[in-house]
Structures are given as C-alpha cells and as structure tokens.
Design a protein around this motif. Sequence first.
Motif, short mmCIF file in Angstrom:
data_model
loop_
_atom_site.label_atom_id
_atom_site.label_comp_id
_atom_site.label_asym_id
_atom_site.label_seq_id
_atom_site.Cartn_x
_atom_site.Cartn_y
_atom_site.Cartn_z
N PHE A 4 -4.15 13.12 -11.65
CA PHE A 4 -2.99 12.46 -12.23
C PHE A 4 -3.23 10.97 -12.36
O PHE A 4 -3.97 10.39 -11.56
CB PHE A 4 -1.75 12.65 -11.34
N HIS A 5 -2.58 10.36 -13.32
CA HIS A 5 -2.51 8.91 -13.41
C HIS A 5 -1.09 8.53 -13.01
O HIS A 5 -0.13 9.18 -13.43
CB HIS A 5 -2.80 8.40 -14.82
N GLY A 6 -0.96 7.51 -12.17
CA GLY A 6 0.36 7.09 -11.72
C GLY A 6 0.58 5.60 -11.89
O GLY A 6 -0.37 4.82 -11.82
N GLY B 236 -2.88 3.72 -10.44
CA GLY B 236 -4.10 4.32 -9.95
C GLY B 236 -4.20 5.77 -10.40
O GLY B 236 -3.26 6.33 -10.98
N SER B 237 -5.36 6.35 -10.14
CA SER B 237 -5.61 7.77 -10.44
C SER B 237 -5.66 8.52 -9.12
O SER B 237 -6.26 8.04 -8.15
CB SER B 237 -6.93 7.93 -11.19
N LEU B 238 -5.05 9.69 -9.09
CA LEU B 238 -4.98 10.49 -7.87
C LEU B 238 -5.61 11.86 -8.11
O LEU B 238 -5.30 12.51 -9.11
CB LEU B 238 -3.52 10.70 -7.45
N THR B 239 -6.46 12.27 -7.20
CA THR B 239 -7.01 13.61 -7.19
C THR B 239 -6.29 14.37 -6.09
O THR B 239 -6.22 13.90 -4.95
CB THR B 239 -8.52 13.60 -6.96
N VAL B 240 -5.72 15.51 -6.45
CA VAL B 240 -4.91 16.29 -5.51
C VAL B 240 -5.39 17.72 -5.46
O VAL B 240 -6.07 18.20 -6.36
CB VAL B 240 -3.41 16.23 -5.90
N TRP C 133 0.81 -1.22 0.00
CA TRP C 133 0.00 0.00 0.00
C TRP C 133 0.85 1.28 0.00
O TRP C 133 0.36 2.35 -0.34
CB TRP C 133 -0.98 0.01 1.17
N VAL C 134 2.13 1.19 0.36
CA VAL C 134 3.01 2.36 0.35
C VAL C 134 3.19 2.89 -1.08
O VAL C 134 3.49 4.06 -1.28
CB VAL C 134 4.36 2.04 1.03
N ALA C 135 2.95 2.05 -2.07
CA ALA C 135 3.06 2.49 -3.47
C ALA C 135 2.15 3.69 -3.74
O ALA C 135 2.50 4.57 -4.54
CB ALA C 135 2.73 1.34 -4.42
N LEU C 136 1.02 3.78 -3.07
CA LEU C 136 0.13 4.93 -3.24
C LEU C 136 0.82 6.21 -2.77
O LEU C 136 0.75 7.24 -3.44
CB LEU C 136 -1.18 4.72 -2.48
N GLU C 137 1.53 6.15 -1.66
CA GLU C 137 2.28 7.32 -1.19
C GLU C 137 3.42 7.67 -2.14
O GLU C 137 3.71 8.84 -2.37
CB GLU C 137 2.81 7.10 0.22
N TRP C 138 4.05 6.65 -2.72
CA TRP C 138 5.11 6.92 -3.71
C TRP C 138 4.53 7.69 -4.90
O TRP C 138 5.15 8.63 -5.39
CB TRP C 138 5.76 5.63 -4.18
N LEU C 139 3.35 7.28 -5.36
CA LEU C 139 2.70 7.99 -6.47
C LEU C 139 2.40 9.44 -6.06
O LEU C 139 2.66 10.38 -6.83
CB LEU C 139 1.42 7.29 -6.90
N ILE D 259 -6.46 14.18 -2.19
CA ILE D 259 -7.89 14.23 -1.88
C ILE D 259 -8.52 12.84 -2.00
O ILE D 259 -9.37 12.47 -1.22
CB ILE D 259 -8.62 15.22 -2.82
N GLY D 260 -8.07 12.08 -2.99
CA GLY D 260 -8.63 10.75 -3.17
C GLY D 260 -7.91 10.00 -4.27
O GLY D 260 -7.09 10.55 -5.00
N THR D 261 -8.23 8.72 -4.35
CA THR D 261 -7.66 7.88 -5.39
C THR D 261 -8.75 6.97 -5.92
O THR D 261 -9.69 6.64 -5.20
CB THR D 261 -6.45 7.07 -4.87
N ARG D 262 -8.60 6.60 -7.18
CA ARG D 262 -9.55 5.67 -7.80
C ARG D 262 -8.75 4.57 -8.46
O ARG D 262 -7.69 4.81 -9.04
CB ARG D 262 -10.38 6.38 -8.86
N ARG D 263 -9.30 3.40 -8.35
CA ARG D 263 -8.74 2.22 -9.03
C ARG D 263 -7.27 1.97 -8.68
O ARG D 263 -6.51 1.53 -9.53
CB ARG D 263 -8.92 2.33 -10.53
#
Length: 159
Positions: free
Chosen positions: A126-128, A141-145, A60-66, A91-95
């Motif tokens: 963003f897409h990461g 995943g996709s990130l909303t910032v 799950w740390v990969a999300l923080e890396w993104l 703000i959030g992430t999808r998929r």
Amino acid sequence: MTVHPEPSPALPCAIAPFVPQTQGMCLLDRIVAVGDNDLSAEITPSTEDVFARDDGIPGWVALEWLAQAVAAWAGWHGAQRGEPPAPGFLIGTRRFTTTRDRFAFGETLRVTVSLEFRADNGLGHFHGELHGGDGIRLAHGSLTVFQPDSNDDALDDNR
C-alpha cells in the motif's frame, strides 16, 4: 457472542469495528471514504491517546496510523463477506517520511491508503499519506503487509 460490524454502514463511521486493535490501541477515529482499492480515515489526536506526550503525538506514530488505515481497509472488505476483523502484520515500510516531529492535539488529520498490489498468499503493498486540515501532506510512505488466511495455522497457539 461475537459482534460483527455492519457490512456497509453510512460514512463517516467509527473505525473501531473494522480493526483488530482494542483497548486504546485503535488509534484512528473514523472512516470517511472507502473504495475497492483505497480508504480515507481521520484522527483528531488528544491528550488521552496512548502515545500522547506533553507536547503532542510523536511524528513516528504516523506510520502506525497508516498501518491501521490498511487494517481498516481489510476489515471493511472482510465485513462485506460477514467476517470479523482479522489480524495482520506490517512487514516493512519504504520511504516513510514525516515533516513533523510532533502532531498537535485537536488538529484533525486525514489518513489515506491505496492498494498497489495484493497477492493470493496474503502479501500486500500500500501507499499511504497523512494530510493536515489544510490539505498539506505531512507524512507518506509505502507499506508491505501480510494477512494470513483465516484457515491458515500461522496464528494457531496450539502448535
């Protein structure tokens, strides 16, 4: 005295000057490529990482890396205007999906983020992706910032 990162250092370069995270929370090692709408960074997880466990870094740390790659993208472009790295918010992430429960120590991983849109109010999307040394996609995943305007009082402690 505040030290600002160089506007355009030679790549690859250390990522720390371009992100607001400090004291062990800057998780990525270096920027390897950056463009108007994208950034690639690398990390080689070690036993010294703040999220290290006996058997590696949790998936799950990969999300923080993104998210930190997005921060580095914003910090790089801010440095071009002479600005220091500014705080932002995931703000959030999808998929968000990862194929690993753990990432091994010593394996160099590549993080890439691509801007999909950025609104005038500081909201961005963003897409990461995270790839292993063999080029295989390990997470995405996709990130909303959101990054408040530096003139905004959204982060003012004196309210």
